[in-house]
Design a protein around this motif. Structure first.
Motif, mmCIF file in Angstrom:
data_model
loop_
_atom_site.group_PDB
_atom_site.id
_atom_site.type_symbol
_atom_site.label_atom_id
_atom_site.label_comp_id
_atom_site.label_asym_id
_atom_site.label_seq_id
_atom_site.Cartn_x
_atom_site.Cartn_y
_atom_site.Cartn_z
ATOM 1 N N GLU A 133 -29.872 -9.506 14.166
ATOM 2 C CA GLU A 133 -29.275 -9.281 12.848
ATOM 3 C C GLU A 133 -30.035 -10.045 11.773
ATOM 4 N N ASN A 134 -30.036 -9.485 10.560
ATOM 5 C CA ASN A 134 -30.675 -10.072 9.382
ATOM 6 C C ASN A 134 -32.181 -10.238 9.550
ATOM 7 N N LYS A 135 -32.786 -9.372 10.312
ATOM 8 C CA LYS A 135 -34.229 -9.364 10.525
ATOM 9 C C LYS A 135 -34.689 -7.909 10.412
ATOM 10 N N ILE A 136 -35.940 -7.714 10.012
ATOM 11 C CA ILE A 136 -36.462 -6.351 9.954
ATOM 12 C C ILE A 136 -36.507 -5.795 11.370
ATOM 13 N N ASN A 137 -35.800 -4.692 11.590
ATOM 14 C CA ASN A 137 -35.707 -4.058 12.898
ATOM 15 C C ASN A 137 -36.267 -2.639 12.904
ATOM 16 N N ILE A 138 -36.634 -2.139 11.714
ATOM 17 C CA ILE A 138 -37.168 -0.773 11.638
ATOM 18 C C ILE A 138 -38.083 -0.699 10.422
ATOM 19 N N ASN A 139 -39.168 0.050 10.536
ATOM 20 C CA ASN A 139 -40.054 0.253 9.394
ATOM 21 C C ASN A 139 -39.520 1.409 8.567
ATOM 22 N N ILE A 140 -39.379 1.174 7.288
ATOM 23 C CA ILE A 140 -38.925 2.220 6.370
ATOM 24 C C ILE A 140 -40.175 2.902 5.824
ATOM 25 N N SER A 141 -40.273 4.206 6.023
ATOM 26 C CA SER A 141 -41.504 4.939 5.742
ATOM 27 C C SER A 141 -41.729 5.276 4.264
ATOM 28 N N GLY A 142 -40.765 5.042 3.411
ATOM 29 C CA GLY A 142 -40.943 5.337 1.988
ATOM 30 C C GLY A 142 -39.627 5.330 1.251
ATOM 31 N N LYS A 143 -39.718 5.380 -0.064
ATOM 32 C CA LYS A 143 -38.519 5.324 -0.909
ATOM 33 C C LYS A 143 -37.588 6.510 -0.689
ATOM 34 N N GLU A 144 -38.142 7.632 -0.227
ATOM 35 C CA GLU A 144 -37.321 8.830 -0.018
ATOM 36 C C GLU A 144 -36.235 8.595 1.029
ATOM 37 N N VAL A 145 -36.472 7.661 1.935
ATOM 38 C CA VAL A 145 -35.508 7.345 2.989
ATOM 39 C C VAL A 145 -34.282 6.636 2.407
ATOM 40 N N ASN A 146 -34.478 5.922 1.302
ATOM 41 C CA ASN A 146 -33.421 5.057 0.761
ATOM 42 C C ASN A 146 -32.155 5.793 0.349
ATOM 43 N N LYS A 147 -32.273 7.003 -0.194
ATOM 44 C CA LYS A 147 -31.050 7.723 -0.592
ATOM 45 C C LYS A 147 -30.191 8.031 0.623
ATOM 46 N N TYR A 148 -30.835 8.325 1.749
ATOM 47 C CA TYR A 148 -30.090 8.595 2.973
ATOM 48 C C TYR A 148 -29.527 7.293 3.558
ATOM 49 N N LEU A 149 -30.333 6.226 3.511
ATOM 50 C CA LEU A 149 -29.847 4.938 4.008
ATOM 51 C C LEU A 149 -28.685 4.422 3.170
ATOM 52 N N ASP A 150 -28.729 4.632 1.868
ATOM 53 C CA ASP A 150 -27.597 4.231 1.015
ATOM 54 C C ASP A 150 -26.328 4.925 1.484
ATOM 55 N N PHE A 151 -26.442 6.199 1.799
ATOM 56 C CA PHE A 151 -25.292 6.960 2.290
ATOM 57 C C PHE A 151 -24.794 6.374 3.604
ATOM 58 N N HIS A 152 -25.712 6.119 4.542
ATOM 59 C CA HIS A 152 -25.334 5.561 5.848
ATOM 60 C C HIS A 152 -24.710 4.172 5.679
ATOM 61 N N ASN A 153 -25.270 3.371 4.802
ATOM 62 C CA ASN A 153 -24.720 2.029 4.564
ATOM 63 C C ASN A 153 -23.296 2.099 4.019
ATOM 64 N N ASN A 154 -23.023 3.076 3.171
ATOM 65 C CA ASN A 154 -21.654 3.245 2.659
ATOM 66 C C ASN A 154 -20.697 3.637 3.778
ATOM 67 N N LEU A 155 -21.136 4.513 4.689
ATOM 68 C CA LEU A 155 -20.304 4.862 5.852
ATOM 69 C C LEU A 155 -20.042 3.617 6.706
ATOM 70 N N PHE A 156 -21.085 2.829 6.921
ATOM 71 C CA PHE A 156 -20.987 1.593 7.713
ATOM 72 C C PHE A 156 -19.979 0.635 7.076
ATOM 73 N N LYS A 157 -20.114 0.404 5.767
ATOM 74 C CA LYS A 157 -19.214 -0.529 5.073
ATOM 75 C C LYS A 157 -17.772 -0.028 5.082
ATOM 76 N N TYR A 158 -17.594 1.270 4.900
ATOM 77 C CA TYR A 158 -16.260 1.857 4.928
ATOM 78 C C TYR A 158 -15.614 1.612 6.296
ATOM 79 N N LYS A 159 -16.386 1.865 7.352
ATOM 80 C CA LYS A 159 -15.870 1.670 8.715
ATOM 81 C C LYS A 159 -15.572 0.208 8.975
ATOM 82 N N GLU A 160 -16.424 -0.695 8.506
ATOM 83 C CA GLU A 160 -16.223 -2.136 8.708
ATOM 84 C C GLU A 160 -14.955 -2.633 8.020
ATOM 85 N N ASN A 161 -14.646 -2.018 6.883
ATOM 86 C CA ASN A 161 -13.500 -2.468 6.086
ATOM 87 C C ASN A 161 -12.217 -1.716 6.398
ATOM 88 N N SER A 162 -12.278 -0.769 7.316
ATOM 89 C CA SER A 162 -11.074 0.016 7.649
ATOM 90 C C SER A 162 -10.192 -0.724 8.625
#
Length: 156
Positions: A127-156
């Motif tokens: 945890e809190n370490k780079i575990n995957i290479n992000i191939s470009g900024k285009e990935v970020n919009k999808y990761l933002d979505f996934h992170n929101n799902l993750f946070k929602y689940k964590e807070n449920s």
């Protein structure tokens, strides 16, 4: 070739995971990720490099894209087929990612769900370490979505 095959897929093909067109699409998406990133689990601490085991894992889930009424069918197909909306993962990391038990920020730093923190080392995750290479900024919009799902689940 892969992109021309993907362009033949309709949104109806994604609504039935048991249909042959959907299965073919999954193979094409995996092939697209392999062509772009090579045959290995993208989690840096994972040593699995077996093509048969690799899974083309969507960052923004296909079922959510299909049911998004704000997108046209063309936009849905584009998001589903976008290699920036995917990681090539081994079965363990795919399952953790699909169930929002792990996520990555835009720099590739791992966040682990409280529910599996004590087991993270079994999956070669730090945890809190780079575990995957992000191939470009285009990935970020999808990761933002996934992170929101993750946070929602964590807070449920």
């Amino acid at each position: 070739m892969i992109n021309s095959e993907l362009s033949k897929v309709s949104i109806q093909d994604f609504k039935n995971e048991s249909n042959n067109k959907f299965k073919k699409y999954r193979r094409l998406f995996k092939g697209l990720l392999i062509a772009k990133r090579g045959i290995k689990c993208e989690v840096l601490s994972c040593g699995i490099k077996n093509q048969e085991l690799m899974i083309g894992s969507h960052i923004k889930p296909v079922n959510i894209i299909i049911n998004d009424e704000s997108l046209t069918d063309f936009q849905k197909i584009k998001e589903i087929s976008d290699p920036n909306n995917g990681f090539l993962l081994c079965p363990n990391h795919d399952a953790l990612f699909d169930k929002q038990l792990i996520t990555f920020n835009c720099k590739g730093i791992l966040e682990v769900s409280k529910s599996i923190t004590s087991q993270a080392h079994h999956f070669n995750l730090v945890e809190n370490k780079i575990n995957i290479n992000i191939s470009g900024k285009e990935v970020n919009k999808y990761l933002d979505f996934h992170n929101n799902l993750f946070k929602y689940k964590e807070n449920s």
